[in-house]
Design an enzyme around this catalytic site. Structure first.
Site, short mmCIF file in Angstrom:
data_model
loop_
_atom_site.label_atom_id
_atom_site.label_comp_id
_atom_site.label_asym_id
_atom_site.label_seq_id
_atom_site.Cartn_x
_atom_site.Cartn_y
_atom_site.Cartn_z
N SER A 144 57.30 69.25 101.61
CA SER A 144 58.35 68.25 101.41
C SER A 144 58.47 67.94 99.92
CB SER A 144 58.00 66.97 102.16
OG SER A 144 58.84 65.89 101.80
N TYR A 157 53.18 59.66 105.01
CA TYR A 157 53.92 60.92 104.96
C TYR A 157 53.64 61.67 103.65
CZ TYR A 157 57.94 64.10 105.40
OH TYR A 157 58.74 65.21 105.49
#
Length: 253
Positions: A144, A157
């Protein structure tokens, strides 16, 4: 070898975890259109068969492997059953937003295990069988933009995706000598079910458009090219790298 054959993934068996929706489903379609044999994965057999039928109606014939990527025994059994695997795409992931000082341990563990531990468990089983067969292969970890950057309320996250970036490098260190290439793709902000609320937040949407050199959100299909490259012989000497596909966000302050 013809230059374009370098990018040929036809006939390769590709397992994509978390591919019943979102970016995983889009990547599955991309590999199917490129002629690969795609194995769809998720926990819900009903959801997987629904997606499988969608693809069948479009003229493709993916396989289905319903198993929980966090269940070690289920992972081992499934990987044995669906052999051989030429390409593993570790895509399963979740996002749970909370400020770190308000993050309960259960939420932290849920995100870390789903986004990071699952990639370790599935890759370990796939690689053990790659080594037994001597086939080599490819692993693509879906990292990501948050593998290298943080924002408020994204702590679990960010930690999980940062860990996945480093796990990609650790996998390279251990497995590259066996003709296994392990790389990551780091998407920026793409329009998916997971990001719909962000897109509908006018303040955030305006900030993102100004922050992104391309001045737009990414389209899910724009990840396919990177995945096909990393799954093909064109990337045979690319290892331990993370390719940011983010419209330029990570390139500018």
């Amino acid at each position: 070898m013809n230059k374009m054959d370098l990018f040929n993934v036809a006939g390769k068996r590709v397992l994509i975890t978390g591919s019943s929706r979102g970016l995983g489903k889009t990547l599955a379609e991309g590999f199917l259109r490129a002629g690969s044999v795609v194995i769809l994965n998720g926990r819900s057999e009903d959801s997987l068969h629904e997606v499988q039928q969608e693809f069948i109606h479009a003229g493709f014939h993916p396989e289905v492997a319903a198993f929980d990527v966090l269940d070690e025994g289920a992972v081992q059994e499934a990987i044995d059953r669906i052999q051989p695997i030429d390409v593993l795409v570790n895509n399963a992931g979740i996002q749970r937003r909370a400020a770190l000082h308000e993050t309960p341990l259960e939420l932290w563990n849920d995100v870390l295990h789903t986004n990071l531990t699952s990639a370790f468990l599935v890759a370990r089983e796939v690689v053990q069988r790659m080594l037994s067969s001597g086939r080599g292969g490819k692993i693509i970890n879906i990292c990501s933009l948050m593998s290298g950057f943080g924002r408020p309320t994204t702590g679990p996250y960010t930690a999980s995706k940062g860990g996945l970036k480093m796990l990609t490098q650790a996998m390279c260190a251990d497995w590259a000598r066996f003709d296994i290439q392990i790389n990551g793709i780091a998407p920026g902000y793409f329009l998916t079910e997971m990001t719909r609320a962000l897109k509908e937040d006018e303040a955030f949407n305006n900030w993102l458009l100004q922050r992104t050199p391309s001045h737009r959100w990414g389209r899910p299909e724009e990840l396919i090219g990177a995945a096909l490259f990393l799954a093909s012989e064109a990337s045979s000497f690319v290892n331990g790298q993370v390719l940011y596909v983010d419209g330029g966000v990570s390139a500018v302050l």
